[in-house]
Write a protein that holds these residues in place. Structure first.
Motif, PDB file in Angstrom:
ATOM      1  N   ASP A 362       0.837  -1.207   0.000  1.00  0.00           N
ATOM      2  CA  ASP A 362       0.000   0.000   0.000  1.00  0.00           C
ATOM      3  C   ASP A 362       0.869   1.253   0.000  1.00  0.00           C
ATOM      4  O   ASP A 362       0.586   2.222  -0.715  1.00  0.00           O
ATOM      5  N   GLN A 363       1.925   1.254   0.812  1.00  0.00           N
ATOM      6  CA  GLN A 363       2.817   2.414   0.877  1.00  0.00           C
ATOM      7  C   GLN A 363       3.548   2.611  -0.450  1.00  0.00           C
ATOM      8  O   GLN A 363       3.607   3.721  -0.984  1.00  0.00           O
ATOM      9  N   LEU A 364       4.100   1.541  -1.000  1.00  0.00           N
ATOM     10  CA  LEU A 364       4.850   1.642  -2.250  1.00  0.00           C
ATOM     11  C   LEU A 364       3.933   1.977  -3.422  1.00  0.00           C
ATOM     12  O   LEU A 364       4.327   2.677  -4.348  1.00  0.00           O
ATOM     13  N   GLY A 365       2.705   1.477  -3.380  1.00  0.00           N
ATOM     14  CA  GLY A 365       1.766   1.713  -4.468  1.00  0.00           C
ATOM     15  C   GLY A 365       1.297   3.146  -4.571  1.00  0.00           C
ATOM     16  O   GLY A 365       0.702   3.536  -5.583  1.00  0.00           O
ATOM     17  N   ARG A 366       1.559   3.966  -3.552  1.00  0.00           N
ATOM     18  CA  ARG A 366       1.158   5.375  -3.603  1.00  0.00           C
ATOM     19  C   ARG A 366       2.019   6.166  -4.578  1.00  0.00           C
ATOM     20  O   ARG A 366       1.626   7.244  -5.005  1.00  0.00           O
ATOM     21  N   ASP A 367       3.189   5.651  -4.918  1.00  0.00           N
ATOM     22  CA  ASP A 367       4.090   6.338  -5.846  1.00  0.00           C
ATOM     23  C   ASP A 367       3.876   5.767  -7.245  1.00  0.00           C
ATOM     24  O   ASP A 367       4.253   4.630  -7.527  1.00  0.00           O
ATOM     25  N   SER A 368       3.288   6.551  -8.125  1.00  0.00           N
ATOM     26  CA  SER A 368       2.961   6.071  -9.469  1.00  0.00           C
ATOM     27  C   SER A 368       4.205   5.809 -10.318  1.00  0.00           C
ATOM     28  O   SER A 368       4.110   5.204 -11.379  1.00  0.00           O
ATOM     29  N   ARG A 369       5.366   6.261  -9.863  1.00  0.00           N
ATOM     30  CA  ARG A 369       6.600   6.024 -10.618  1.00  0.00           C
ATOM     31  C   ARG A 369       7.133   4.615 -10.427  1.00  0.00           C
ATOM     32  O   ARG A 369       8.045   4.190 -11.139  1.00  0.00           O
ATOM     33  N   LEU A 370       6.569   3.879  -9.476  1.00  0.00           N
ATOM     34  CA  LEU A 370       7.079   2.559  -9.134  1.00  0.00           C
ATOM     35  C   LEU A 370       6.199   1.455  -9.709  1.00  0.00           C
ATOM     36  O   LEU A 370       4.991   1.623  -9.859  1.00  0.00           O
ATOM     37  N   SER A 371       6.835   0.337 -10.018  1.00  0.00           N
ATOM     38  CA  SER A 371       6.135  -0.900 -10.358  1.00  0.00           C
ATOM     39  C   SER A 371       6.564  -1.937  -9.328  1.00  0.00           C
ATOM     40  O   SER A 371       7.765  -2.139  -9.107  1.00  0.00           O
ATOM     41  N   VAL A 372       5.586  -2.577  -8.694  1.00  0.00           N
ATOM     42  CA  VAL A 372       5.868  -3.485  -7.592  1.00  0.00           C
ATOM     43  C   VAL A 372       5.292  -4.856  -7.905  1.00  0.00           C
ATOM     44  O   VAL A 372       4.121  -4.973  -8.277  1.00  0.00           O
ATOM     45  N   GLY A 373       6.120  -5.883  -7.760  1.00  0.00           N
ATOM     46  CA  GLY A 373       5.679  -7.263  -7.897  1.00  0.00           C
ATOM     47  C   GLY A 373       5.785  -7.965  -6.565  1.00  0.00           C
ATOM     48  O   GLY A 373       6.805  -7.855  -5.873  1.00  0.00           O
ATOM     49  N   CYS A 374       4.744  -8.678  -6.183  1.00  0.00           N
ATOM     50  CA  CYS A 374       4.680  -9.335  -4.881  1.00  0.00           C
ATOM     51  C   CYS A 374       4.529 -10.844  -5.072  1.00  0.00           C
ATOM     52  O   CYS A 374       3.657 -11.286  -5.838  1.00  0.00           O
ATOM     53  N   SER A 375       5.375 -11.621  -4.415  1.00  0.00           N
ATOM     54  CA  SER A 375       5.310 -13.072  -4.542  1.00  0.00           C
ATOM     55  C   SER A 375       4.204 -13.647  -3.660  1.00  0.00           C
ATOM     56  O   SER A 375       3.593 -12.945  -2.856  1.00  0.00           O
ATOM     57  N   SER A 376       3.972 -14.928  -3.796  1.00  0.00           N
ATOM     58  CA  SER A 376       3.106 -15.625  -2.856  1.00  0.00           C
ATOM     59  C   SER A 376       3.921 -15.942  -1.599  1.00  0.00           C
ATOM     60  O   SER A 376       5.115 -15.651  -1.525  1.00  0.00           O
ATOM     61  N   GLY A 377       3.290 -16.549  -0.596  1.00  0.00           N
ATOM     62  CA  GLY A 377       3.984 -16.844   0.646  1.00  0.00           C
ATOM     63  C   GLY A 377       5.048 -17.913   0.479  1.00  0.00           C
ATOM     64  O   GLY A 377       4.965 -18.786  -0.404  1.00  0.00           O
ATOM     65  N   CYS A 378       6.081 -17.828   1.326  1.00  0.00           N
ATOM     66  CA  CYS A 378       7.170 -18.800   1.248  1.00  0.00           C
ATOM     67  C   CYS A 378       7.885 -18.859   2.591  1.00  0.00           C
ATOM     68  O   CYS A 378       7.574 -18.111   3.517  1.00  0.00           O
ATOM     69  N   ILE A 379       8.853 -19.769   2.691  1.00  0.00           N
ATOM     70  CA  ILE A 379       9.740 -19.846   3.838  1.00  0.00           C
ATOM     71  C   ILE A 379      11.146 -19.525   3.362  1.00  0.00           C
ATOM     72  O   ILE A 379      11.378 -19.331   2.159  1.00  0.00           O
ATOM     73  N   TRP A 380      12.099 -19.458   4.286  1.00  0.00           N
ATOM     74  CA  TRP A 380      13.432 -19.000   3.927  1.00  0.00           C
ATOM     75  C   TRP A 380      14.071 -19.844   2.818  1.00  0.00           C
ATOM     76  O   TRP A 380      14.638 -19.312   1.872  1.00  0.00           O
ATOM     77  N   ARG A 381      13.980 -21.148   2.914  1.00  0.00           N
ATOM     78  CA  ARG A 381      14.650 -21.988   1.924  1.00  0.00           C
ATOM     79  C   ARG A 381      13.954 -21.979   0.577  1.00  0.00           C
ATOM     80  O   ARG A 381      14.490 -22.482  -0.402  1.00  0.00           O
ATOM     81  N   ASP A 382      12.735 -21.400   0.548  1.00  0.00           N
ATOM     82  CA  ASP A 382      11.965 -21.354  -0.701  1.00  0.00           C
ATOM     83  C   ASP A 382      12.040 -19.981  -1.368  1.00  0.00           C
ATOM     84  O   ASP A 382      11.275 -19.691  -2.289  1.00  0.00           O
TER      85      ASP A 382
END
Length: 535
Positions: A362-382
């Motif tokens: 939400d914070q990063l999405g407020r800046d229209s100059r940015l493109s943000v990709g978010c992964s699904s959930g994982c653990i450290w080794r994944d």
């Protein structure tokens, strides 16, 4: 304290006498200057706070002239502190009608004896004003010295903030670039800093903001490095109206904080290189080797399950994004939600707990100059798998209208097409359909369903739109014909021409799948046809 009428009356050598004391408290108001005048209405030439000296040359003995009616009330409205009447110049004593007016309006009136020149009264007031200014300069110098001594302490940041609050008679807080309090003069301040809104988060570098919030005079100053990089914000306030706060002291404190914090900011460049190396190791699955250094580099490791964010944009935008996740001074800020971050090959990579992922997107999405990709959930080794998902989601965000794309939740992400870069998929689609991009069929001729109304129908049909609709209808000729108001035999004939132009067999399932993806990503398809194939 500035000179008042009571101070002036107590000056023995002037021998002034009170005739009308005025309204309660008026004789203790500060005097700004003195103005001798015989005008019936001197208010256009006054600024407020003056003492008026008159000799009554233009004043009648028995009653005021029409122009002199309301004389004292006009002076009160202009915030004049009082009137000095020179006796035995024209009149042996202050005129009765002037005394009545002053009593009615609450304006102080005093007499000036003949052997006391008006110049002596003027000099006494000017000395009082100058002495007051001198005391103000001395006090300001002393306050500046107190602030300067603060920078020589063991903890200069804390000392400067505390000393500033003392000298302004209010409170002060130092915020990191994300707007989080990292140092404050008081455990609790009488203001929710979230109310300051854009004055903190989106103000320009070097720009100061002044406002009055809930009865407090508040100032917000940038704390910047010599290179112009925002290191934080200094917010200070005191109870009162706008102008109560000494802005020059707050500005001086912000400059001193820049000096105190800049060495830390310079060290951040080396810290940034270490973070980049360590975040790369995490993303490659080697989080175990990073864990011993996490507290020093980021304050701690986030708690599983995790989410990986890939953030792309221009340099300025990425610096702004990095300031959101980077605490101003880790020894001062206790971060309850640790964040791992670093620059890798020109992109900002962030690892957070899944429970706080929405907050950061939400914070990063407020800046229209940015493109943000978010992964699904994982653990450290994944993390290697999550890194790939974040990479693909960010690539989709860069080629779509969305600022933030979550892997597996948006169109085209998490599906088969995410195996390749969406930009490459679009290039393939345009190249694959280029032979029919300009091919159009005249829909006004040929067989149509009986009773079909062609008056409002399309004059022609694009070959790409026809193919997209047919594929979206899973090869159903009847549904495709109905969509365009054509006969199914006409659609069949047109599709034969499309197959010939593309040199393909439309009965081949593999060909159909390939063309279906091409129609989804090509720029040659119309909005209506795209809606049919997406649906």
């Amino acid at each position: 304290m500035a000179i008042t009428l009571n101070d002036l009356l107590s000056t023995a050598y002037l021998r002034l006498d009170v005739v009308v004391p005025g309204a309660p408290g008026t004789m203790d108001e500060p005097i700004s200057w003195v103005h001798p005048t015989e005008l019936d209405d001197p208010t256009p030439y006054l600024q407020g706070g003056e003492i008026i000296l008159v000799s009554g040359v233009a004043m009648a003995d028995d009653s005021p002239t029409p122009a002199q009616r309301g004389y004292s009330q006009r002076l009160v409205d202009r915030q004049v502190r009082g009137v000095g009447f020179g006796v035995d110049v024209i009149h042996p004593k202050p005129l009765s009608w002037l005394v009545d007016q002053c009593e009615a309006s609450g304006l102080p009136l005093f007499s000036v004896p003949l052997d006391t020149p008006f110049a002596a009264v003027s000099k006494a007031i000017s000395r009082g004003v100058l002495n007051d200014q001198g005391r103000g300069f001395a006090a300001r110098y002393n306050e500046q010295r107190q602030l300067l001594r603060s920078i020589q302490t063991l903890n200069p940041v804390s000392s400067i903030v505390d000393r500033l609050a003392q000298v302004i008679g209010g409170w002060a807080s130092l915020l990191n670039p994300a707007g989080t309090v990292v140092e404050s003069s008081h455990p609790f301040i009488p203001l929710n800093l979230g109310m300051l809104g854009e004055a903190i988060t989106f103000s320009a570098v070097g720009q100061a903001k002044f406002m009055n919030v809930r009865g407090y005079d508040v100032a917000v100053f940038h704390v910047t490095s010599p290179a112009g990089r925002t290191l934080g914000f200094l917010v200070a306030g005191c109870h009162g109206t706008v102008g109560t706060l000494d802005h020059s002291l707050v500005a001086s404190a912000s400059l001193l904080l820049s000096l105190a914090v800049t060495p830390v900011a310079d060290a951040d460049r080396s810290l940034g290189r270490l973070r980049s190396s360590m975040i790369r190791a995490c993303l490659e699955g080697d989080a175990r080797s990073v864990r011993p250094y996490a507290r020093d580099l980021w304050s701690d490791m986030p708690v599983e399950p995790l989410v990986v964010l890939r953030v792309c944009g221009d340099r300025d935008a990425l610096e702004s994004a990095e300031r959101l996740v980077e605490p101003f001074h880790r020894s001062l800020a206790k971060d309850l939600h640790p964040v791992l971050f670093g620059m890798v090959e020109g992109d900002l990579w962030i690892i957070v707990s899944r429970s706080t992922a929405q907050l950061w997107t939400d914070q990063l999405g407020r800046d229209s100059r940015l493109s943000v990709g978010c992964s699904s959930g994982c653990i450290w080794r994944d993390l290697p798998r999550a890194r790939h998902e974040a990479y693909q989601a960010c690539a989709e965000a860069m080629t779509s209208d969305e600022c933030v794309v979550v892997y597996g939740r948006e169109r085209g992400v998490g599906g088969l097409e995410s195996i390749v870069d969406p930009a490459r998929m679009r290039a393939f689609a345009d190249l694959r359909l280029a032979p029919i991009s300009a091919l159009r069929f005249n829909a006004s001729i040929g067989p149509h369903p009986s009773g079909a109304d062609r008056s409002g129908g399309a004059v022609d049909v694009g070959a790409v739109d026809l193919l997209a609709s047919w594929l979206g209808n899973q090869g159903n000729l009847e549904a495709t014909a109905a969509a365009f108001g054509l006969h199914r035999h006409t659609v069949s004939k047109y599709l034969s021409r499309v197959a010939a132009a593309l040199s393909v067999d439309l009965g081949d399932p593999g060909v159909r799948a390939e063309l279906w993806y091409a129609c989804r990503f090509t720029r040659f398809v119309s909005r209506a046809a795209r809606g049919r194939i997406d649906g």
